[in-house]
Design a protein around this motif. Structure first.
Motif: not given
Ligand code: FES
Length: 143
Positions: A21-22, A58-72, A74-79
């Motif tokens: 997400x985001x 108000x809004x958050x966006x992220x990008x980058x790479x990493x393992x499943x834990x780091x990406x998940x 980041x996604x959950x945190x962005x929400x």
């Protein structure tokens, strides 16, 4: 994936990893910050937009790479960050991130789990630190 915990949480992590997400970029972000997991060199970059009073995210966006834990994470945190007072972000710690993920994180993976949270927090700290020159902050790499 090397994580314990219930199936429901594992599924949720996989879902966020596969459909983050985001994910992306916000051009007119209030601040942008990038951080690295020193264990593996993976990076996450985050754009944060604050409201006019600079009190609420108000809004958050992220990008980058990493393992499943780091990406998940980041996604959950962005929400979670969307709509959150900046003060609450400043008070978050690794236990909040691990609770959010809902799974057991091995000591080796803690830096993966908290990467996004560190990026958001450090970004806010630098942004507000630069605005308030007398509120100097020192960088210490807390475990
Ligand atoms: Fe690089 Fe997890 S292995 S962020």
């Amino acid at each position: 994936m090397g994580i314990g915990g219930s199936d429901m949480y594992r599924q949720q992590i996989l879902d966020h990893y596969k459909n983050p997400r985001n994910f992306g970029e916000i051009e007119d972000a209030t601040f942008t910050h990038v951080g690295e997991n020193p264990m593996c060199g993976d990076t996450i970059e985050m754009d944060v937009v604050l409201d006019d009073d600079e009190e609420v995210i108000e809004r958050v966006a992220f990008r980058g790479d990493g393992c499943a834990i780091s990406q998940a994470s980041a996604s959950m945190l962005s929400e979670q960050l969307t709509g959150m007072p900046v003060e609450d972000l400043e008070e978050m710690d690794r236990d909040d991130v691990i609770d959010m993920l809902g799974v057991d994180i091995s000591p080796m993976r803690v830096k993966c789990a908290v990467l996004a949270e560190k990026v958001a927090q450090d970004g806010a700290e630098i942004y507000f630190g630069e605005k308030n020159v007398d509120k100097t902050t020192t960088e210490d790499d807390e475990e």
